[in-house]
Design an enzyme around this catalytic site. Sequence first.
Site, PDB file in Angstrom:
ATOM      1  N   HIS A  76       0.877  -1.170   0.000  1.00  0.00           N
ATOM      2  CA  HIS A  76       0.000   0.000   0.000  1.00  0.00           C
ATOM      3  C   HIS A  76       0.920   1.227   0.000  1.00  0.00           C
ATOM      4  O   HIS A  76       2.037   1.162   0.518  1.00  0.00           O
ATOM      5  CB  HIS A  76      -0.843  -0.046   1.281  1.00  0.00           C
ATOM      6  N   ASP A 100       3.192  -3.687   7.790  1.00  0.00           N
ATOM      7  CA  ASP A 100       1.894  -3.055   7.601  1.00  0.00           C
ATOM      8  C   ASP A 100       0.831  -4.145   7.753  1.00  0.00           C
ATOM      9  O   ASP A 100       0.642  -4.965   6.862  1.00  0.00           O
ATOM     10  CB  ASP A 100       1.837  -2.420   6.207  1.00  0.00           C
ATOM     11  N   GLN A 104      -4.418  -4.894   6.725  1.00  0.00           N
ATOM     12  CA  GLN A 104      -5.353  -5.881   6.175  1.00  0.00           C
ATOM     13  C   GLN A 104      -5.326  -7.186   6.959  1.00  0.00           C
ATOM     14  O   GLN A 104      -6.254  -7.988   6.856  1.00  0.00           O
ATOM     15  CB  GLN A 104      -5.015  -6.179   4.705  1.00  0.00           C
ATOM     16  N   LYS A 110     -10.540  -0.500   9.852  1.00  0.00           N
ATOM     17  CA  LYS A 110     -10.566  -1.696   9.013  1.00  0.00           C
ATOM     18  C   LYS A 110     -10.895  -2.945   9.826  1.00  0.00           C
ATOM     19  O   LYS A 110     -10.905  -4.052   9.309  1.00  0.00           O
ATOM     20  CB  LYS A 110      -9.219  -1.876   8.301  1.00  0.00           C
ATOM     21  N   CYS A 145      -4.805   2.563  -3.815  1.00  0.00           N
ATOM     22  CA  CYS A 145      -3.624   3.097  -3.112  1.00  0.00           C
ATOM     23  C   CYS A 145      -2.462   2.133  -3.166  1.00  0.00           C
ATOM     24  O   CYS A 145      -1.687   2.007  -2.211  1.00  0.00           O
ATOM     25  CB  CYS A 145      -3.937   3.459  -1.670  1.00  0.00           C
TER      26      CYS A 145
END
Lengths: 143, 403
Positions: free
Chosen positions: B115, B192, B195, B218, B355
């Site tokens: 991302h 990251d 997700q 999220k 993104c």
Amino acid sequence: MEKLDNLYREIIMEHYKNPRNKGLSEDPSFITVHIKNPSCGDDITVQSQFENGKVKSCRHDGHGCSICCSSASVMTETVTGKDINEASLIANNYLLMVTNKPYDESVDLEEAAVYSGVRQFPARVKCASIAWQAFIETLKKGA
Amino acid sequence: MEKNLNRLDFPQLIDKPLVYLDSAASTLKPQAVIDEINHYYHDLSVNIHRGIYDEAYEATRLYEETRESVAQFINASNEEIVFTRGATASLNLVAASYGIRLSEGDEIITSELEHHSSVLPWQVIAKKTKAKLVFVPLNSEGRITTDAFKKVLSSKTKVVALTYKSNVMGYVTPLEEIIPLAHSVNAIVVVDAAQAAPHHKIDVKKLDVDFLAFSGHKMLGPTGVGVLYGKQDLLNSLEPTEFGGEMNEEVNKDTSVWKDAPYKFEAGTMPIASVIALAKAIEYLQNIGLDTIENHTNRIRNYAYQQLKKIDGIEIYNPNSDSSIIAFNIKNVHPHDAASYFAEKKVALRAGHHCAQLIIKWLGIEACLRASFYLYNTYEDADIFVQTVKSAVKFFRSVGFEG
């Protein structure tokens, strides 16, 4: 599906598949403006050539959705040969129409009038506007 | 649908014909989370850490208990949990603060699956410090593999910044193998997990990850709050990037002293309502169980995928995805054209580059459609989605898009 049928009109699809005035000119007398919509990747370059107070020629290139690409083609056909003032009036009225604002309906938008269906799709207004905005920028820069 | 996965907990789904397939962008929020935000604004509404009256004490208690919930959620200790504006802010903090230690000759490993929030902070730092940004070559499916990682890892590697789970392809990075390799050359690993956190049980101790970031919105929580996990010694050694109220211990005219981590990173008044409501989101996820959520989500995704792949005129970019996401296009139809059709049919999915322009470029496309499933989606949602794809193909062919 009435709204969608109204968006994907035959003229729009025809210009999408057979774009007019596509491909950029090397001629330095053209004024070039490039606009990108980073959120969706629409990427349009518009070139205008002005002579004796008229839009002598207008060209476009780039990529994007059908509404974006077809409107670039329709725009170049609409403004070519027009007086600069008339082309500017059409462009500004067109942008008012697609953004669902009051506009002068006595101004003949010609084929560009088919984009009135875009008003019902706020998320697509930008797609229909980008080529015309680029044309207005070429007017500001060179006319 | 499993009995615990109650759609009625989500006001956005009640009495609305919405098929919501954009949870990878932001999940819907359950009533318990909304109630907690209201509780703060309605009953408390005051600042934390400062006041000595009841409301301030209660707000502070809820805020700090959320830190405990988050710590327990990923198996960290409280001091290792920094609240931020979101995963983006967390990753920027690490890059800005740790990144200035880099210099010419150093290398940062990242990937084209990232991302923008995982790659851009390091791209900027690389320019500033003259360190080199190195990309793990993706395999033919677009995955990060341990073998490919080994090929770019060297004694020059100082930072490894990778996604836990791709927000376009849904692939899960083999971090269990990659992290020890990175540590063997003394590089730190920044993950990251935006997700991953909504779908998988994350254990930062077991992973031995150095920094890990995720966002509240999220994972059923509010917008405006995210988390940065950092190993305690690393967090302590980092200089804050924002200075102001509450983050300091003593202020003098020439020099000042910061609080210990995590407080030195939480300058100014934090998004208190969002933080305390994040605890309710975590509680909601834990009541159902992340394993149950992952099973449910993957089942629905695979059910949809099995039908989708039979449709002529569809291109699917991640057929073997590990989880919840289907990235696809209708052939010769720009995703923005397609998205308007889905919007008309009240099927909410995302069109664009998500993104993550590097993976879109890697795929050699301009943009794509993304359907992402979550715990409140049903088999019926998947059916409607597949039917809508079928009717979309028919519609676009009928108005003149070539097949």
